[in-house]
Scaffold this active site. Structure first.
Site, PDB file in Angstrom:
ATOM      1  N   ARG A  71       0.825  -1.215   0.000  1.00 16.74           N
ATOM      2  CA  ARG A  71       0.000   0.000   0.000  1.00 16.74           C
ATOM      3  C   ARG A  71       0.859   1.265   0.000  1.00 16.74           C
ATOM      4  O   ARG A  71       0.538   2.258  -0.642  1.00 16.74           O
ATOM      5  CB  ARG A  71      -0.932  -0.019   1.213  1.00 16.74           C
ATOM      6  CG  ARG A  71      -1.872   1.170   1.242  1.00 16.74           C
ATOM      7  CD  ARG A  71      -3.029   0.930   2.194  1.00 16.74           C
ATOM      8  NE  ARG A  71      -4.017   1.987   2.088  1.00 16.74           N
ATOM      9  CZ  ARG A  71      -4.298   2.829   3.078  1.00 16.74           C
ATOM     10  NH1 ARG A  71      -3.670   2.730   4.230  1.00 16.74           N
ATOM     11  NH2 ARG A  71      -5.213   3.761   2.902  1.00 16.74           N
ATOM     12  N   HIS A  75       0.542   4.359  -2.599  1.00 13.24           N
ATOM     13  CA  HIS A  75       0.324   5.746  -2.159  1.00 13.24           C
ATOM     14  C   HIS A  75       1.502   6.648  -2.520  1.00 13.24           C
ATOM     15  O   HIS A  75       1.332   7.859  -2.628  1.00 13.24           O
ATOM     16  CB  HIS A  75       0.029   5.792  -0.657  1.00 13.24           C
ATOM     17  CG  HIS A  75      -1.377   5.376  -0.342  1.00 13.24           C
ATOM     18  ND1 HIS A  75      -2.109   5.911   0.693  1.00 13.24           N
ATOM     19  CD2 HIS A  75      -2.205   4.471  -0.943  1.00 13.24           C
ATOM     20  CE1 HIS A  75      -3.324   5.357   0.709  1.00 13.24           C
ATOM     21  NE2 HIS A  75      -3.389   4.478  -0.260  1.00 13.24           N
ATOM     22  N   ASN A 103      -3.788   8.945   4.446  1.00  8.89           N
ATOM     23  CA  ASN A 103      -2.574   8.347   5.022  1.00  8.89           C
ATOM     24  C   ASN A 103      -2.487   8.401   6.551  1.00  8.89           C
ATOM     25  O   ASN A 103      -1.901   7.501   7.163  1.00  8.89           O
ATOM     26  CB  ASN A 103      -1.339   9.043   4.440  1.00  8.89           C
ATOM     27  CG  ASN A 103      -1.172   8.763   2.951  1.00  8.89           C
ATOM     28  OD1 ASN A 103      -1.685   7.772   2.449  1.00  8.89           O
ATOM     29  ND2 ASN A 103      -0.462   9.632   2.250  1.00  8.89           N
ATOM     30  N   HIS A 202      -6.279  -5.927  -2.579  1.00  6.31           N
ATOM     31  CA  HIS A 202      -7.098  -6.094  -1.375  1.00  6.31           C
ATOM     32  C   HIS A 202      -7.400  -7.565  -1.085  1.00  6.31           C
ATOM     33  O   HIS A 202      -8.249  -7.869  -0.261  1.00  6.31           O
ATOM     34  CB  HIS A 202      -8.391  -5.276  -1.489  1.00  6.31           C
ATOM     35  CG  HIS A 202      -8.174  -3.791  -1.389  1.00  6.31           C
ATOM     36  ND1 HIS A 202      -9.164  -2.858  -1.523  1.00  6.31           N
ATOM     37  CD2 HIS A 202      -7.042  -3.075  -1.153  1.00  6.31           C
ATOM     38  CE1 HIS A 202      -8.665  -1.631  -1.384  1.00  6.31           C
ATOM     39  NE2 HIS A 202      -7.374  -1.732  -1.161  1.00  6.31           N
TER      40      HIS A 202
END
Ligand code: HEM
Length: 336
Positions: A71, A75, A103, A202
């Site tokens: 992740r 990001h 975040n 996911h």
């Protein structure tokens, strides 16, 4: 219409077509970053094994860390490109990305990157960027979770800035609808197929109640929950996330096989067991293109694994700093 023809395809054929679609869409993205797999072969030949052993130790210590590092890379790439801007701490003159809405209290794994970077610095000082370490670590994370492997393209350099505001605007929110998810990926040069494929991340990791509670208790509609949620799954989630408090309680993103990199994330969507609104949106309209992609991944898991590698390479190509741009940070938290 798309779903009708895809239904009829033999699994192998569906897999082949999906892979060809990814390959042809790549041509539309335009300028390709000039990253290469052998970038550190002479300047730091041990970098790959150092990152791999750092990730192996981190995941052995905590399984979830594979998801957290993956992740972190996503990001990073969606904000100013894959330039390690995500790793910069706030300064007196710059509000960085760590405190942005997507975040804050959510991203994890910074200390794992620090440990790996320190090991790499001790062997090849000033050579390997934090951005490349993150790209390698994300690939290794997926392998450790049982996912596919690929050659990571390298040569990224580190930014000297970060952007709080771009982190807030570029990163998708968990309550986002399909058209907005598609636009946010498109803005990064990624296709709708990349969106469906990368959302498959996911299949591992966890989310806090605060990110899906609106689906469990809709205060506007007589306390009714999201009608698209499977009712048994809904009551499980309601007991995990009370209507008051418990915002940081955790649920697996993949209810079936929460730590294995497989296609259960997609089969969950077909059973109305997607955790986030943004997950379920991919399969909420059975005449949509995204629905047909979801369905074909459940039928041909190998096409998901192959496409995931391709989409990760595409995501890793977003706006890298190359050549003399940026710098090789010594400490990933601060500019040199
Ligand atoms: C499509 C839009 C996406 C949305 C709206 C979204 C949103 C979220 C949210 C809200 C969480 C839980 C955060 C928390 O509760 O603190 C999460 C977790 C996660 N996301 Fe996404 N995500 C998206 C796409 C992606 C992509 C493209 C990747 C990677 C390629 C990814 C990888 C992950 C992973 C692995 C976790 C679990 C992290 C952990 O357990 O520490 N996500 N995501």
């Amino acid at each position: 219409m798309a779903s009708r023809w895809q239904n009829k395809l033999q699994p192998v054929m569906a897999s082949f077509i999906l892979m060809m679609m990814v390959a042809s869409m790549r041509g539309d993205v335009g300028v390709q970053a000039q990253l290469v797999a052998d970038f550190y072969d002479s300047s730091c030949p041990r970098v790959q094994s150092l990152v791999r052993s750092g990730m192996r130790a981190a995941v052995q210590n905590e399984t979830r860390m594979a998801a957290s590092i993956l992740r972190l890379f996503f990001h990073d790439c969606f904000v100013q490109g894959c330039d390690a801007s995500i790793l910069l701490d706030d300064t007196a003159t710059m509000q960085g990305e760590k405190s942005s809405f997507p975040n804050a209290n959510s991203l994890r794994g910074f200390e794992v990157v620090d440990t790996i970077k320190a090991n790499v610095e001790s062997v090849c000082p000033g050579v390997v960027s934090c951005a490349d370490i993150l790209a390698l670590a994300a690939r290794d994370a997926i392998v450790l979770a049982g996912g596919p492997t690929w050659k990571v393209l390298l040569g990224r350099r580190d930014s000297t800035t970060a952007s709080y505001s771009l982190a807030n605007s570029n990163l998708p929110s968990p309550s986002e609808d399909l058209s907005s998810l598609i636009s946010k990926f498109q803005a990064q040069g990624l296709s709708t197929l990349d969106l469906v494929t990368l959302s498959g991340a996911h299949t591992i990791g966890q989310a806090r109640c605060v990110n899906f509670k609106d689906r469990l208790y809709d205060e506007d509609v007589n306390n009714e929950a999201d009608p698209t949620l499977d009712t048994k799954y809904l009551s499980q989630l309601q007991s995990l996330c009370p209507s008051e408090g418990g915002d940081d309680n955790l649920s697996s993103l993949d209810v079936q096989t929460p730590t294995r990199f497989d296609v259960c994330y997609y089969s969950n969507l077909l059973k109305n067991k997607g955790l986030l609104t943004s997950d379920q949106e991919l399969a909420s309209d059975n005449s949509s293109t995204t629905f047909s992609y979801v369905q074909s991944y459940t039928q041909t898991p190998s096409s998901f694994l192959a496409n995931f590698s391709i989409s990760m390479i595409a995501m890793g190509n977003i706006g890298p700093l190359i050549g003399t741009l940026g710098q090789i940070r010594t400490n990933c938290h601060v500019i040199n």
